[in-house]
Design an enzyme around this catalytic site. Structure first.
Site, PDB file in Angstrom:
ATOM      1  CG  PHE A 229     -43.642  28.918  32.087  1.00 22.11           C
ATOM      2  CD1 PHE A 229     -43.386  27.691  31.505  1.00 22.11           C
ATOM      3  CD2 PHE A 229     -42.582  29.754  32.343  1.00 22.11           C
ATOM      4  CE1 PHE A 229     -42.090  27.307  31.194  1.00 22.11           C
ATOM      5  CE2 PHE A 229     -41.287  29.396  32.033  1.00 22.11           C
ATOM      6  CZ  PHE A 229     -41.047  28.159  31.455  1.00 22.11           C
ATOM      7  CD  GLU A 230     -41.583  28.800  37.413  1.00 23.49           C
ATOM      8  OE1 GLU A 230     -41.266  29.442  38.428  1.00 23.49           O
ATOM      9  OE2 GLU A 230     -40.859  27.928  36.919  1.00 23.49           O
ATOM     10  N   GLY A 231     -46.512  32.456  36.460  1.00 23.97           N
ATOM     11  CA  GLY A 231     -47.111  33.762  36.717  1.00 23.97           C
ATOM     12  C   GLY A 231     -46.827  34.686  35.553  1.00 23.97           C
TER      13      GLY A 231
END
Length: 575
Positions: free
Chosen positions: A392-394
């Site tokens: 997550f978050e890229g």
């Protein structure tokens, strides 16, 4: 080339410029803030010790309401919100240190807090009007309202450009009407305020609808799906969100209409440092458990901590954590110093943080041996909790591509300008002269580090040499591939990993130089040793990465994968 090129240490490095003024002295909190943070951390430790049972949270798949209430009472919901809006107004370094502490204590709580303020309300802090800040931040600071960040959709995860949620302006021009859905939204089950990204009508006829960011209240009609069942961070809330004719006042547009992509990227750039800081804390907990285990577990008549292979694991983990900590607090310090562009640094910290945590969790479970696999012990939960950070978050794959392409964009533009100038040499004389000077500097001698302590001269020379190689490789691949570089993901991965190791070495050099200057060689012996180990590991990786640019089996690997897609399986069987 100006020393403050693009106001980014790493983007400057892609030009061969070592912007030492951004490294030295290694940043630190003010004495007053350090004291305040220490007092807050004492309160956090006492609260968690008395009230938080991580194993119980994992089994119940929820954080008890009384725990959330206690976290709010501690002031943990408004750490970076300015004091005039009811928050603590912490610097980026101080905020990172608090998130590090929470990450060392419970991953589900760290994710919940991070989703609230690292990304959920960050858009209001960065892009909100004064009216929006006054309306939302005070209740978000106390935790009376909780926030979430809603970007991801079934067909739009890393590819934010694929968002399909729509927001149409009402006929009277006073509202946007929001329709669509979002998935895997942390805090989605209970958040009161959402930063939502949706397509709005194009300003020009025939243009694709642009992404716009909105502040959306749950009370406007936002619905949540059931809680997702997850591998780890089970206590955090993760749900789908549904928007069916949700009316959002036009004054709730965050930033400018049609400029939502920038809002999303800026929020995520900032949020990734919180994730890296939490990873440091989790690593510290794990390495402490590993050290305890090697001194209690016996084999062949002695503690396993005496064996060379175990010592190697412990030393490697310590060096990795030291580098991660140095990188994260250097990046946070750059933000506090007013550096505008820290996108590469924060992406690197997120990649290195999540991968360091995964490695440390894996090695700690290995050291624990059989008990590490059993649910009666905490090792397996910590391993499960660690895995999400790589996604997550890229995702780390997307962020590697981002680091490489963003870093190479400056040199790419310079090469295009030079090519243009060569076609018009009179107009482009100044540009060509600048380029010639830069090339001459590369040929005659590399950019030097002048502010590292002499005890770190070997490591500084390695950094200088590999900075020169980064520049040479960047120029070579841009000349070879041109605009097709966007599709060359093997190249992107290698360039990104070279950049990542260089940032790690630079951060360690700056931090250890400060330690030597303050405490002398013997007083800073452990920092010196860890910097030496990390730089040695990085040097071996860098040598391989540089060699692989010229000599690789990239095309063979692509062909093997394509054949496997046709087979839809592993193709062999001994029968």
């Amino acid at each position: 080339m100006p020393r403050n090129i693009e106001q980014s240490f790493m983007k400057a490095l892609f030009h061969g410029v070592i912007a030492e003024e951004m490294l030295f002295p290694f940043p630190e909190m003010s004495s007053d803030e350090r004291e305040n943070v220490s007092l807050l951390l004492d309160s956090v430790r006492r609260f968690f010790g008395a009230n938080v049972d991580s194993a119980k949270i994992d089994r119940a798949c929820r954080i008890p309401p009384e725990v959330l209430s206690g976290l709010k009472d501690l002031g943990l919901m408004g750490l970076q919100i300015p004091a005039q809006h009811g928050g603590a107004g912490l610097s980026s370094m101080a905020y990172a240190r608090v998130m590090q502490e929470v990450g060392s204590l419970d991953a589900s709580i760290a994710v919940t807090l991070g989703a609230h303020q690292s990304i959920g309300l960050k858009g209001i802090l960065l892009f909100g009007t004064e009216e929006q800040k006054q309306r939302y931040l005070p209740r978000l600071a106390t935790g009376e309202h909780m926030a979430a960040f809603a970007l991801t959709e079934p067909g739009a995860g890393s590819d934010a450009a694929a968002v399909k949620t729509r927001a149409e302006l009402s006929p009277d021009g006073k509202h946007y009407v929001l329709n669509g859905s979002k998935i895997w939204i942390t805090n989605g089950g209970f958040a009161d305020v959402f930063t939502v990204f949706a397509r709005t009508s194009a300003l020009e006829e025939g243009k694709k609808p642009r992404l716009t960011a909105f502040i959306v209240d749950r009370s406007a009609g936002v619905k949540s799906g059931p809680e997702e069942h997850k591998l780890g961070i089970r206590g955090s809330s993760t749900t789908e969100l549904f928007f069916e004719d949700v009316r959002v006042p036009v004054e709730n547009v965050l930033g400018e209409a049609g400029k939502g992509f920038r809002v999303a990227m800026e929020v995520l750039n900032s949020g990734r440092l919180g994730l890296a800081a939490g990873s440091i804390g989790a690593c510290q907990t794990l390495v402490r458990m590993a050290i305890d285990r090697v001194q209690e577990r016996r084999a062949f008549g002695r503690h396993i901590g005496g064996f060379g292979l175990i010592k190697d694991k412990i030393a490697t983990m310590l060096a990795q954590i030291y580098a991660l900590e140095s990188m994260t607090y250097l990046a946070a310090g750059l933000i506090d110093a007013g550096v505008v562009d820290y996108s590469l640094e924060s992406a690197i910290c997120k990649i290195v943080g999540s991968e360091t945590l995964w490695s440390v969790a894996n090695e700690t479970l290995q050291i624990a041996a059989g008990i590490g696999y059993m649910q009666d012990y905490p090792y397996e939960q910590l391993l499960r909790d660690a895995r999400i950070n790589l996604i997550f978050e890229g995702t780390n794959e997307i962020l590697r591509a981002f680091v490489a392409l963003s870093g190479m964009s400056g040199p790419g533009r310079a090469l295009e300008d030079v090519a243009r100038a060569m076609r018009e040499p009179i107009k482009g004389f100044g540009l060509l002269s600048d380029f010639a000077i830069r090339k001459a500097r590369t040929v005659l001698g590399r950019e030097r580090m002048t502010r590292t302590h002499p005890l770190l001269s070997r490591e500084a020379v390695l950094f200088e040499e590999h900075t020169g190689q980064l520049v040479s490789i960047t120029e070579a691949v841009l000349r070879k591939h041109g605009r097709d570089i966007a599709e060359m993901q093997y190249v992107q991965k290698r360039v990104a990993e070279i950049a990542m190791d260089l940032f790690g070495i630079a951060a360690c050099l700056a931090r250890t130089t400060r330690a030597i200057e303050r405490r002398g060689e013997e007083g800073a012996r452990r920092e010196i040793d860890l910097t030496s180990i990390y730089t040695g590991m990085a040097q071996r990786r860098l040598k391989q990465l540089v060699a692989d640019v010229q000599d690789n089996d990239d095309e063979l690997r692509k062909a093997v994968a394509v054949r496997a897609y046709a087979d839809r399986a592993y193709p062999f069987d001994v029968l």
